[in-house]
Design an enzyme around this catalytic site. Structure first.
Site, mmCIF file in Angstrom:
data_model
loop_
_atom_site.group_PDB
_atom_site.id
_atom_site.type_symbol
_atom_site.label_atom_id
_atom_site.label_comp_id
_atom_site.label_asym_id
_atom_site.label_seq_id
_atom_site.Cartn_x
_atom_site.Cartn_y
_atom_site.Cartn_z
ATOM 1 N N GLY A 1 39.315 18.582 7.428
ATOM 2 C CA GLY A 1 38.566 17.335 7.498
ATOM 3 C C GLY A 1 39.112 16.337 6.502
ATOM 4 N N CYS B 1 15.361 52.522 -3.328
ATOM 5 C CA CYS B 1 15.779 53.015 -2.024
ATOM 6 C C CYS B 1 15.431 52.023 -0.927
ATOM 7 C CB CYS B 1 15.203 54.394 -1.743
ATOM 8 S SG CYS B 1 13.413 54.414 -1.668
ATOM 9 N N GLU C 1 5.941 51.533 -4.833
ATOM 10 C CA GLU C 1 5.953 50.537 -3.766
ATOM 11 C C GLU C 1 4.612 49.833 -3.648
ATOM 12 O OE1 GLU C 1 6.798 52.706 -0.141
ATOM 13 O OE2 GLU C 1 5.855 54.504 -0.938
ATOM 14 N N SER D 1 11.213 55.890 -7.719
ATOM 15 C CA SER D 1 12.140 55.255 -6.785
ATOM 16 C C SER D 1 11.449 54.037 -6.185
ATOM 17 C CB SER D 1 12.539 56.250 -5.695
ATOM 18 O OG SER D 1 13.344 55.609 -4.743
ATOM 19 N N MET E 1 42.313 14.278 4.624
ATOM 20 C CA MET E 1 43.388 13.529 5.258
ATOM 21 C C MET E 1 44.674 14.337 5.393
ATOM 22 S SD MET E 1 45.112 10.012 4.164
ATOM 23 C CE MET E 1 46.522 10.900 3.568
ATOM 24 N N ARG F 1 49.759 13.210 -0.289
ATOM 25 C CA ARG F 1 49.060 14.435 0.147
ATOM 26 C C ARG F 1 47.688 14.517 -0.521
ATOM 27 N NH1 ARG F 1 53.234 18.989 -1.739
ATOM 28 N NH2 ARG F 1 52.279 20.155 -0.038
ATOM 29 N N ARG G 1 11.273 62.677 0.792
ATOM 30 C CA ARG G 1 9.972 62.008 0.721
ATOM 31 C C ARG G 1 8.992 62.710 1.650
ATOM 32 N NH1 ARG G 1 9.555 55.882 2.649
ATOM 33 N NH2 ARG G 1 9.726 56.859 4.681
ATOM 34 N N ARG H 1 49.333 28.584 -3.213
ATOM 35 C CA ARG H 1 47.899 28.829 -3.454
ATOM 36 C C ARG H 1 47.640 30.310 -3.224
ATOM 37 N NH1 ARG H 1 46.223 25.371 1.819
ATOM 38 N NH2 ARG H 1 47.703 26.396 3.174
ATOM 39 N N TYR I 1 20.123 54.535 -10.434
ATOM 40 C CA TYR I 1 20.901 54.545 -9.198
ATOM 41 C C TYR I 1 20.353 53.544 -8.189
ATOM 42 C CZ TYR I 1 17.113 57.254 -7.013
ATOM 43 O OH TYR I 1 15.907 57.654 -6.524
ATOM 44 N N LYS J 1 45.903 21.790 -4.887
ATOM 45 C CA LYS J 1 47.317 21.556 -4.600
ATOM 46 C C LYS J 1 47.995 20.896 -5.817
ATOM 47 C CE LYS J 1 48.155 20.211 -0.313
ATOM 48 N NZ LYS J 1 47.989 19.217 0.761
ATOM 49 N N THR K 1 11.485 48.996 -2.190
ATOM 50 C CA THR K 1 11.356 47.537 -2.322
ATOM 51 C C THR K 1 10.970 46.851 -1.015
ATOM 52 O OG1 THR K 1 13.747 47.522 -2.247
ATOM 53 C CG2 THR K 1 12.713 47.127 -4.380
ATOM 54 N N ARG L 1 13.898 60.766 4.813
ATOM 55 C CA ARG L 1 12.578 60.528 5.396
ATOM 56 C C ARG L 1 12.232 61.649 6.356
ATOM 57 N NH1 ARG L 1 14.742 54.552 5.820
ATOM 58 N NH2 ARG L 1 16.540 55.900 6.089
ATOM 59 N N HIS M 1 12.525 47.385 13.598
ATOM 60 C CA HIS M 1 12.785 48.817 13.674
ATOM 61 C C HIS M 1 14.207 49.088 14.153
ATOM 62 C CE1 HIS M 1 12.773 52.725 15.834
ATOM 63 N NE2 HIS M 1 12.115 53.120 14.751
HETATM 64 P P1 ADP Z 1 48.500 20.701 4.126
HETATM 65 O O1 ADP Z 1 47.462 20.601 3.081
HETATM 66 O O2 ADP Z 1 47.994 20.449 5.481
HETATM 67 O O3 ADP Z 1 49.297 21.962 4.022
HETATM 68 P P2 ADP Z 1 50.653 19.355 2.794
HETATM 69 O O4 ADP Z 1 50.286 18.295 1.849
HETATM 70 O O5 ADP Z 1 51.018 20.650 2.225
HETATM 71 O O6 ADP Z 1 49.495 19.487 3.848
HETATM 72 O O7 ADP Z 1 51.837 18.811 3.683
HETATM 73 C C1 ADP Z 1 52.242 19.433 4.841
HETATM 74 C C2 ADP Z 1 53.716 19.641 4.838
HETATM 75 O O8 ADP Z 1 54.406 18.419 4.632
HETATM 76 C C3 ADP Z 1 54.216 20.517 3.735
HETATM 77 O O9 ADP Z 1 54.143 21.867 4.084
HETATM 78 C C4 ADP Z 1 55.645 20.110 3.586
HETATM 79 O O10 ADP Z 1 56.444 20.841 4.452
HETATM 80 C C5 ADP Z 1 55.620 18.669 3.989
HETATM 81 N N1 ADP Z 1 55.751 17.867 2.777
HETATM 82 C C6 ADP Z 1 54.795 17.422 1.960
HETATM 83 N N2 ADP Z 1 55.312 16.752 0.913
HETATM 84 C C7 ADP Z 1 56.649 16.790 1.073
HETATM 85 C C8 ADP Z 1 57.747 16.285 0.313
HETATM 86 N N3 ADP Z 1 57.567 15.633 -0.820
HETATM 87 N N4 ADP Z 1 58.996 16.506 0.787
HETATM 88 C C9 ADP Z 1 59.162 17.180 1.933
HETATM 89 N N5 ADP Z 1 58.188 17.665 2.695
HETATM 90 C C10 ADP Z 1 56.924 17.479 2.272
HETATM 91 MG MG MG Z 2 50.447 22.566 2.754
#
Ligand code: ADP
Ligand code: MG
Ligand code: MG
Length: 938
Positions: free
Chosen positions: A108, A880, A793, A812, A110, A99, A623, A345, A900, A28, A815, A567, A461
């Site tokens: 998982g 093969c 073989e 051939s 934050m 973020r 074969r 992304r 091949y 990100k 394997t 075969r 089989h």
């Molecule tokens: P995730 O990885 O779960 O997508 P993000 O870090 O992208 O989390 O945050 C989730 C959402 O929070 C973003 O899609 C955006 O809409 C909002 N957000 C994050 N940072 C900002 C910001 N600086 N201003 C406004 N909205 C934000």
């Molecule tokens: Mg996001």
């Protein structure tokens, strides 16, 4: 790890961070830097690096690494200058989001905290600044809620409950119906929630808020959910190590109706279509779009409500694709008519979309053909070649086995192959359910939509045959207990009777009751185009393992360039052949055997003609008979039972006939006319002859008994002891070739000898071939062109490759057997007993029957290729074995110089792409240490 020196830079502004360095800045963060630097409108911010995270974890204390907080303060100052706002200033406050983001996105980690920097003191300022009381309180309550949950670890429901209660009380259907007063009230409740849960008031100091949030992000990297996820998906430190923290100026999508927030894909990730795709919400913030609180609108509706913004959004999307040369998944916010991009992304998409976008991006000149080929994971193509369960259906599986052959199928349960065949003739769809399958079940495979077994592994089989035919198979579903005699199966609390409908998913091993909807496979034009590019680049040819006209036809459609393994024993097993094959086996002498062979030859010739014609002008490698011949006979126990049964039947026939005679004596002639005549006079003889035949079979079975049949009388050994069998097959091939060319087909048969370990064996068969060739050429008055070669073989064959290549025109690698021979593992025993344990304890990295063992078996292959080609530089060499269809093995085969690879028809497209990638990634391939030494020593 050593403590980072003071000079290590932990913090990078979006303007300076290296957009390519995802390991340092997280995915990100790197993209936020990149977008900023190419001039996309990104709210200003900075990234705290993954190195800072690792340093923090390393100290083991609760303190941030030396110097970090000072750097953060400095960067906040920069943000203040850029925005003209002040962090913590009640009159003109700067608010930020915090973020997380590591090199790979992973659940998982934050959640994002929005609106950090608000407190009781600055809230009135925000309201005054925006002139929007409702907005102020809404931002405030969101912040307390998110910060409480994420940074202070307070359970969700502590906030959700009072919030829902309030909405109910004031009759608000959604959040937008809440007034400023309602929101002020709930903020106060939330402050109490925090005090109650932590025993402390909500942190008012904005720098303290920031520090707590940064630590919370770092701590989440070692949180249980994240650690488990990394273990499960084998995310090693090499792939992602530590999380970065992104601190970014807030922009507001919730300041009124000229504001919005949304998420989008630059193309449709379900179909690949090149259209705007995504959803947005007017007057909303951040996660509202995905949180499901309000229903977002499809993005094209923006064109009506905010036409100017829509135009900008289209421009943003084009900009992103033009820069990244890849489909993007992006997030944005519109604040008072200004569009900000908050994230981008590479987009995840299904196989259909991936293939289509690959083709279209080449046409749009966004990527090259090579890049298009590298963009698709060959294994992904599997999705496109089999029917799949309709992804929208929700059903609970009743049992689970190994995903042995992909695809989904429904049908009525049948418990034996004969019934499967009967039902199929009646037009019914069936699933063959067995404890395990045997070669004699083959007609059941043809008839069934799919196969389910309760025993056996992925190379049992059932699995191998089903994969070869491209039929779905779930193997070793141990929750199912099959009672063949009663024709029922127990599945947990359920009892399956013959005729009950089930659905199996060979892609994940699930078994369901009833019929579930499936979506059919699509070998699309786009995929054809992509694979035609693959063929232009690949050096390896892709052949197929096919024994039937159906399989060969399908393989040609999938782009097979020939048959690498046909075969002949599969042909022996068909219902109309098996009795003749049995006659051939139990023949008392050579005359009797020749008589059976004379009946088989035209049938085999017919089979070969059909396949040769379909494949023309491509080569077809046939074969000669390989398995131990007792495989064509029923087993000893079964025969003993049948004989016992027939004997009692004979007694019954006798008894009934005695009864009839008695009746004749007792009654007058006229009365006996109505008496039933269950058995004619020949009944007894019929039973007698059946008993005689079965007894002869039983003797033969006992005579053929071997302790280790797979190491016993099979392959070329069989051909040498019963030369008339091989001669019949060779003649059938050559006659088929002669007839085909007379009919004007350009056919290219290749005769392949299995199990060879010494060149003498090969010469022995070659003599027969030469003799038969002369005879057939004379008979048909034609010249035959074909090749003669051997399977490799047996380990000794590898060692004698130089010599074998004097006689063989091609090699051939089988394997499967070569792997068995190299490891001294019997495949069935290994997979059922100890291989799973070997894999889970990392004694072996992979099941060598699935993934070619490059270090051992591969080394043998390397030697064989080199020695063989020393004798005959034009030697054609292929593989093969089952592994031939797997991209990793294909890569190895490319590097070891094979001509091949041959794989089952449904894997042909995968292999074509795999071969192209092997060529394209040639330079990056790390040759195994062992192999390099081998090559040098030759
Ligand atoms: P995730 O990885 O779960 O997508 P993000 O870090 O992208 O989390 O945050 C989730 C959402 O929070 C973003 O899609 C955006 O809409 C909002 N957000 C994050 N940072 C900002 C910001 N600086 N201003 C406004 N909205 C934000
Ligand atoms: Mg996001
Ligand atoms: Mg999220």
């Amino acid at each position: 790890m050593e403590a980072k020196s003071k000079t290590t830079q932990f913090v990078y502004s979006f303007k300076e961070g290296d957009g390519q360095n995802k390991k340092l800045l997280g995915g990100k963060g790197a993209n936020l830097c990149e977008m900023t630097q190419i001039g996309i409108n990104v709210p200003p911010g900075f990234v705290i690096s993954t190195e800072a995270c690792l340093a923090y974890i390393d100290t083991g204390s609760h303190d941030l690494p030396d110097g970090l907080i000072g750097d953060v303060h400095a960067k906040i100052r920069e943000l203040e200058q850029a925005t003209g706002k002040i962090f913590g200033d009640p009159e003109n406050m700067l608010l930020v989001s915090v973020r997380s983001g590591s090199a790979l996105s992973m659940p998982g980690m934050m959640d994002t905290i929005l609106n950090l920097g608000l407190n009781a003191e600055s809230l009135p300022g925000l309201i005054k600044l925006t002139g929007n009381e409702r907005f102020g309180y809404d931002s405030y309550r969101r912040f307390i809620q998110l910060f409480g949950k994420v940074a202070l670890g307070i359970a969700d429901e502590k906030f959700d409950k009072p919030f829902e209660a309030l909405k109910k009380r004031v009759g608000a259907k959604n959040d937008l119906d809440l007034s400023a007063d309602n929101l002020r009230e709930i903020s106060e409740v939330f402050l109490d929630v925090v005090q109650g849960a932590t025993g402390r008031p909500f942190p008012e100091d904005v720098f303290q808020q920031l520090e707590l949030a940064i630590k919370a992000v770092f701590n989440s990297w070692m949180g249980k959910r994240a650690v488990d996820y990394r273990r499960e998906f084998k995310i090693t430190p090499n792939l992602a190590n530590g999380t970065a923290v992104n601190i970014q100026t807030m922009v507001f999508g919730n300041m009124g109706d000229d504001c919005a927030t949304g998420v989008g894909f630059t193309r449709n990730p379900g179909t690949g279509e090149n259209v705007m795709f995504g959803e947005f919400l007017v007057n909303a913030q951040g996660e509202d779009v995905v949180a499901g609180i309000r229903t977002p609108k499809p993005v094209h509706e923006m064109e009506m409500v905010m036409p100017e913004m829509y135009k900008q959004l289209v421009a943003l999307r084009d900009r992103l694709e033009n820069h990244y040369h890849e489909v993007q998944d992006y997030e944005y916010t519109i604040e008072k008519g200004v569009l900000y991009c908050l994230q981008t992304r590479n987009g995840k998409m299904n196989a259909t979309a991936r293939v289509r976008t690959s083709i279209e991006m080449v046409k749009d000149e966004l990527i090259t053909k090579q890049e298009a080929l590298l963009r698709v994971d060959p294994e992904e193509l599997d999705q496109l070649l089999h029917p799949m369960l309709d992804p929208s259906t929700k059903a609970e599986p009743v049992a689970h086995g190994l995903p042995a052959s992909p695809g989904a199928a429904s049908g009525a349960v049948v418990f034996d192959a004969d019934r499967a065949e009967l039902a199929k003739k009646e037009g019914e769809k069936v699933i063959l359910v067995r404890e395990e399958t045997k070669p004699e079940d083959i007609h059941g495979f043809f008839a069934a939509e799919g196969v389910l077994t309760s025993r056996g592994g992925k190379t049992s089989h059932a699995a191998v045959v089903a994969r070869g035919m491209g039929k779905p198979c779930v193997a070793g579903a141990e929750g199912i207990v099959v009672d063949v005699e009663k024709h029922i199966a127990h599945v947990g609390v359920h009892v399956l009777h013959e005729g009950d409908v089930i659905t199996i998913d060979g892609g994940n091993g699930n078994v369901y009751l009833g019929e579930l909807p499936t979506v059919p496979p699509k070998f699309s034009e786009e995929l054809r185009t992509l694979l035609s590019w693959a063929d232009e680049i690949a050096r390896l040819k892709i052949m197929t393992n096919a024994d039937t006209v159906d399989a060969a036809t399908k393989a040609v459609d999938y782009g097979a360039m020939g048959i690498g393994l046909c075969r002949t024993e599969r042909m022996f097993n068909a219902q109309d052949r098996l009795p003749i094959v049995i006659d051939m086996i139990i023949a008392k002498d050579q005359v009797e055997r020749q008589e059976a062979l004379d009946r088989l030859r035209p049938i085999q010739r017919g089979d070969f003609k059909d396949i040769l014609k379909i494949m023309a002008p491509r080569p077809v490698t046939i074969r000669l008979l390989d398995p131990p011949i007792h495989e064509f006979l029923p087993n000893e126990k079964q025969l003993e039972q049948e004989i016992a049964h027939l004997t009692s039947l004979r007694d019954t026939v006798e008894g009934v006939n005695d009864l009839m005679n008695a009746m004749h004596l007792l009654r007058r002639k006229a009365d006996t006319k109505e008496l039933p005549k269950p058995f004619g006079p020949g009944g007894r003889e019929l039973v007698e002859s059946a008993i005689a035949k079965k007894t002869q079979m039983l003797h033969k079975v006992r005579e053929l008994f071997e302790v280790n049949p797979m190491l016993g009388h099979r392959g070329v050994r069989l051909g040498i002891t019963y030369p008339e069998i091989y001669e019949m097959q060779i003649r059938a091939v050559l006659e088929a070739a002669a007839e085909c060319s007379k009919e004007g087909h350009d056919v290219h048969p290749e005769i392949m000898v299995p199990q060879v370990c010494t060149s003498r064996e090969l010469l022995w068969v070659k003599e027969i071939v030469d003799r038969v060739r002369t005879e057939v050429e004379a008979e048909y008055d034609t010249k035959l062109k074909f090749k003669f070669g051997t399977m490799i073989e047996v380990v000794r064959a590898c060692m004698r490759a130089g010599r074998l290549a004097e006689t063989a025109e091609f090699f051939s690698f089988g394997t499967n057997d070569l792997t068995q021979a190299s490891f001294s593992f019997s495949r069935e025993d290994a997979e059922n007993k100890f291989l799973p344990l070997y894999e889970s304890n990392h004694i072996l990295q992979h099941n060598p029957f699935e993934v070619l063992d490059v270090k051992g078996v591969g080394r043998l292959m390397g030697i064989t290729v080199d020695w063989g080609r020393k004798t005959n530089p034009d030697l054609k060499v292929g593989i093969c074995g089952e592994q031939g269809g797997h991209p990793e093995s294909i890569r190895f085969c490319h590097h070891v110089g094979l001509t091949y690879v041959s794989c089952s028809p449904p894997r042909v497209p995968i292999a074509r792409l795999g071969a192209a990638q092997a060529k394209l990634l040639e330079k990056e391939y790390v040759i195994q240490q062992g192999l390099t030494t081998v090559n040098k020593s030759i």
